[in-house]
Design a protein around this motif. Structure first.
Motif, short mmCIF file in Angstrom:
data_model
loop_
_atom_site.label_atom_id
_atom_site.label_comp_id
_atom_site.label_asym_id
_atom_site.label_seq_id
_atom_site.Cartn_x
_atom_site.Cartn_y
_atom_site.Cartn_z
N LEU A 1 0.86 -1.18 0.00
CA LEU A 1 0.00 0.00 0.00
C LEU A 1 0.90 1.23 0.00
CD1 LEU A 1 -2.54 -1.01 2.81
CD2 LEU A 1 -3.02 -0.90 0.37
N ASP A 2 0.36 2.33 -0.50
CA ASP A 2 1.07 3.58 -0.39
C ASP A 2 0.90 4.13 1.02
OD1 ASP A 2 1.96 3.58 -3.02
OD2 ASP A 2 0.10 4.48 -3.75
N PRO A 3 1.84 4.96 1.47
CA PRO A 3 1.66 5.58 2.79
C PRO A 3 0.38 6.41 2.79
CG PRO A 3 3.85 6.04 1.91
CD PRO A 3 3.07 5.40 0.81
N PRO A 4 -0.21 6.63 3.96
CA PRO A 4 -1.44 7.44 4.00
C PRO A 4 -1.17 8.87 3.56
CG PRO A 4 -0.60 7.04 6.22
CD PRO A 4 0.22 6.20 5.29
N ASP A 5 -2.24 9.49 3.04
CA ASP A 5 -2.19 10.90 2.68
C ASP A 5 -2.93 11.64 3.79
OD1 ASP A 5 -2.28 13.38 1.55
OD2 ASP A 5 -3.67 12.83 -0.07
N GLY A 6 -2.20 12.11 4.78
CA GLY A 6 -2.86 12.68 5.95
C GLY A 6 -3.67 11.61 6.65
N ALA A 7 -4.96 11.90 6.87
CA ALA A 7 -5.83 10.95 7.57
C ALA A 7 -6.52 9.98 6.61
CB ALA A 7 -6.88 11.71 8.38
N ASP A 8 -6.12 10.00 5.32
CA ASP A 8 -6.77 9.14 4.33
C ASP A 8 -5.80 8.07 3.84
OD1 ASP A 8 -9.12 10.72 4.36
OD2 ASP A 8 -8.09 12.19 3.08
N MET A 9 -6.30 6.85 3.73
CA MET A 9 -5.45 5.78 3.26
C MET A 9 -6.24 4.89 2.31
SD MET A 9 -2.70 3.57 5.26
CE MET A 9 -1.62 2.48 4.33
N GLN A 10 -5.70 4.67 1.12
CA GLN A 10 -6.28 3.70 0.18
C GLN A 10 -5.93 2.32 0.69
OE1 GLN A 10 -8.31 4.19 -2.47
NE2 GLN A 10 -8.43 1.96 -2.52
N PHE A 11 -6.90 1.55 1.10
CA PHE A 11 -6.62 0.39 1.95
C PHE A 11 -7.07 -0.94 1.37
CE2 PHE A 11 -7.20 -2.53 5.39
CZ PHE A 11 -6.23 -2.21 6.31
N TYR A 12 -8.33 -1.00 0.89
CA TYR A 12 -8.89 -2.30 0.53
C TYR A 12 -8.19 -2.86 -0.70
CZ TYR A 12 -11.72 0.66 -2.61
OH TYR A 12 -12.14 1.58 -3.54
N ARG A 13 -8.12 -4.20 -0.74
CA ARG A 13 -7.38 -4.87 -1.80
C ARG A 13 -7.78 -6.33 -1.82
NH1 ARG A 13 -4.80 -4.08 2.94
NH2 ARG A 13 -3.19 -5.52 3.68
N SER A 14 -7.36 -7.05 -2.86
CA SER A 14 -7.63 -8.48 -2.91
C SER A 14 -6.38 -9.24 -3.33
CB SER A 14 -8.80 -8.80 -3.85
OG SER A 14 -8.43 -8.55 -5.18
N LEU A 15 -6.31 -10.51 -2.90
CA LEU A 15 -5.17 -11.37 -3.21
C LEU A 15 -5.72 -12.73 -3.65
CD1 LEU A 15 -4.48 -9.71 -0.33
CD2 LEU A 15 -2.30 -10.86 -0.66
N ARG A 16 -5.02 -13.35 -4.62
CA ARG A 16 -5.53 -14.62 -5.15
C ARG A 16 -4.55 -15.77 -4.92
NH1 ARG A 16 -7.93 -14.12 -11.08
NH2 ARG A 16 -8.38 -16.29 -10.54
N TRP A 17 -5.09 -16.89 -4.49
CA TRP A 17 -4.33 -18.14 -4.37
C TRP A 17 -4.81 -19.04 -5.51
CZ3 TRP A 17 -0.46 -19.93 -1.11
CH2 TRP A 17 -0.22 -21.30 -1.11
N GLY A 18 -4.18 -18.87 -6.70
CA GLY A 18 -4.66 -19.57 -7.88
C GLY A 18 -6.14 -19.30 -8.06
N ASP A 19 -6.88 -20.34 -8.48
CA ASP A 19 -8.34 -20.18 -8.56
C ASP A 19 -9.03 -20.84 -7.37
OD1 ASP A 19 -8.22 -22.88 -9.01
OD2 ASP A 19 -9.42 -22.86 -10.85
N LEU A 20 -8.23 -21.17 -6.33
CA LEU A 20 -8.82 -21.83 -5.16
C LEU A 20 -9.44 -20.82 -4.21
CD1 LEU A 20 -9.34 -24.45 -3.57
CD2 LEU A 20 -7.10 -24.12 -2.48
N ALA A 21 -8.77 -19.69 -3.98
CA ALA A 21 -9.29 -18.72 -3.01
C ALA A 21 -8.90 -17.31 -3.40
CB ALA A 21 -8.76 -19.02 -1.61
N GLU A 22 -9.82 -16.39 -3.18
CA GLU A 22 -9.50 -14.98 -3.30
C GLU A 22 -9.83 -14.32 -1.96
OE1 GLU A 22 -10.85 -13.03 -6.83
OE2 GLU A 22 -9.95 -11.11 -6.26
N PHE A 23 -8.86 -13.54 -1.46
CA PHE A 23 -9.03 -12.80 -0.21
C PHE A 23 -9.41 -11.36 -0.53
CE2 PHE A 23 -6.10 -16.22 0.84
CZ PHE A 23 -6.52 -16.64 2.08
#
Ligand code: FE
Ligand code: CA
Length: 552
Positions: free
Chosen positions: A305-327
């Motif tokens: 993630l990029d560092p926060p911009d003041g009190a704002d932070m771009q946070f949510y994201r997803s990660l994939r374990w092949g086609d078995l699981a997505e977080f």
């Protein structure tokens, strides 16, 4: 963020010196990582396949070991992973000079570092507390690596990390664990020691990494005390993270596999909601504090993630374990609307540490425009989950989704409005959209309550005939004590909540074993959080079957 690998990760690497506990191998062949968590002298020059790829070790203009907070890795993709450390000397030793520093990082196929496949220089800027975030790219999918940092004559402990399988591959297994809530003053981190040795592919952290308050007046038997008062400034939060991260069991756990990290409230302030603090501070004043909390969190976490911009932070994201699981990693704090104020808040004697509302008297909680995730995160989540082709769709988030009627002798039942129960209308909209989009095999991972719960997520939790959309596994805490309300409510929780199947009020964590047919949550309970050497035992093993919403 630092640049990617400078070395050729595709060079022949030979056999890795440690087993790779993935779908293709048996987990029991994986040894516990060999960790070097004490200062070590500089090793001899490392023979490599591409010797010119390792830059000279930067000189140190200090004379004290700077890797006292350990190493960590996180947010892996199939070809990259974030490596983390922060330069900080031990209390009482020579402090680092104030300017920016530089470290060498090395990634190898074995703990001996005889075959370094990527290396480079990374900055440890003063403005980020001398923290280091390296995004190492061009790695092989589904592969374990060792890594370390060096500066002057000092070498960090060795961490182990891994890449995830390629998104277009079809792995047959994944073993990860999750937990939350490690109040330093409530006990020790034996749970982390067990997790470090569990042969996991990854660990998911669901928030309350630190607690912001000052030292407890009444301490638990043999427990530890926070240094310093309640954290408000950046310096306060940095010091609190440093105190937590000096724990050897926590360091060992970080060093053993990659982490996927979200946050909850105590990384800033208990029960905060957007710009509303626990004590109803002026929002402008609170946002200054939130900015400090967010920056310190970023500085201490191995996140892409990029560092926060003041009190704002771009946070949510997803990660994939092949086609078995997505977080899907969610932020349930930053964009949250204020909790409802139109319910009949009731005082329950000394039970004032969490706000409660009479469910049927809170039109605010039923108003769908009051949100937990905020518009853009919720739209991203629905669109991403609708597009997902993974067998399992895993929500990594902080607060209870399935509902918890705490009864406590009241009629109508009481709910804890700091979770999704305070945002019933929003929950109804989100779950209805996921249901209508036909998203299958949703498993929600949750922390926050300091107790283990497994149950079904219904569109309306308190209507037995409402459709089940997901299973929810709530982990207990690493060390944080059960709250007073949940202590009182837990004996009747199962009878008062038909959506719940299992509760356990001991400390612990959950190990998840995934195949293409089943998602099994193995609840592990700690024997004694006041004993650093405590054992753990299996409390329950609860499956979800693919194609069948909710618990099996
Ligand atoms: Fe907590
Ligand atoms: Ca919390």
């Amino acid at each position: 963020m630092a640049a990617a690998a400078c070395a050729d990760a595709d060079a022949p690497t030979g056999e890795p010196a440690f087993a790779t506990p993935t779908a293709a191998t048996t987990p029991e062949t994986s040894p516990a990582p060999t960790l070097e968590l004490t200062p070590t002298p500089a090793p001899p020059p490392v023979p490599t396949l591409a010797p010119t790829a390792i830059p000279a070790v930067p000189e140190a203009d200090f004379h004290a070991y700077p890797f006292t907070l350990g190493v960590a890795s996180g947010d892996p993709t199939d070809t990259s992973v974030i490596l983390w450390t922060r330069l900080l000397t031990a209390p009482g030793q020579e402090e680092l000079p104030g300017g920016d520093h530089e470290v060498l990082w090395e990634l190898a196929t074995s703990d001996s570092f005889s075959s370094v496949v990527a290396a480079g220089l990374a900055s440890a800027p003063a403005q980020h507390g001398h923290s280091v975030h390296v995004d190492v790219g061009d790695l092989r999918p589904d592969t374990w690596y060792a890594y370390r940092f060096r500066v002057g004559s000092y070498t960090s402990g060795t961490g182990r990390t891994r890449t995830f399988p390629s998104p277009d591959s079809s792995p047959t297994a994944l073993k990860f664990a999750f937990s939350s809530c490690q109040h330093y003053q409530h006990g020790y981190y034996a749970a982390h020691r067990h997790l470090a040795a569990d042969g996991l592919d990854a660990f998911v952290w669901l928030g309350d990494y630190i607690y912001e308050r000052g030292p407890l007046k009444k301490i638990f038997d043999r427990a530890r005390l926070h240094d310093g008062p309640e954290a408000v400034t950046l310096a306060d939060y940095r010091a609190r993270y440093a105190q937590y991260k000096r724990d050897a069991d926590l360091q060992a756990h970080h060093a053993s596999h990659p982490w996927i990290v979200t946050w909850d409230d105590h990384e800033v302030d208990g029960n905060y909601a957007g710009d509303l603090s626990q004590n109803n501070d002026d929002p402008e004043v609170f946002l200054t504090r939130r900015a400090a909390g967010y920056q310190a969190w970023y500085e201490h976490m191995p996140v892409r993630l990029d560092p926060p911009d003041g009190a704002d932070m771009q946070f949510y994201r997803s990660l994939r374990w092949g086609d078995l699981a997505e977080f899907f990693v969610l932020d349930t704090r930053q964009h949250r609307d204020h909790p409802p104020t139109d319910g009949d808040f009731i005082s329950l004697g000394d039970l004032t540490d969490t706000k409660l509302a009479l469910r049927t008297l809170s039109p605010g909680a039923l108003d769908p425009s009051r949100q937990v995730l905020g518009n853009s995160q919720q739209q991203w989540l629905v669109a991403s989950m609708t597009a997902s082709t993974s067998v399992w769709n895993v929500l990594a988030q902080s607060v209870l989704m399935q509902g918890f009627s705490t009864l406590l002798g009241q009629e109508p039942p009481l709910v804890i409005i700091d979770g999704w129960d305070g945002y019933m209308g929003n929950r109804n909209v989100l779950l209805s959209e996921l249901s209508q989009a036909g998203v299958e095999n949703i498993v929600v991972l949750t922390g926050d309550l300091h107790m283990s719960i497994a149950g079904d997520v219904r569109i309306d939790p308190y209507d037995d005939s409402s459709p089940v959309v997901a299973a929810e596994f709530v982990s207990s805490s690493i060390s944080s004590a059960l709250g007073r309300i949940t202590t009182r409510a837990s004996p009747t929780a199962l009878e008062a909540n038909s959506q719940m199947r299992f509760i356990d009020t001991r400390r612990g964590y959950v190990v998840c074993e995934l195949s293409r047919e089943t998602f099994t949550a193995v609840y592990m309970a700690l024997e004694d959080v006041q004993d650093p050497q405590s054992g753990v035992s299996e409390a329950a093993r609860i499956p979800v079957i693919a194609g069948h919403p909710g618990l099996a």
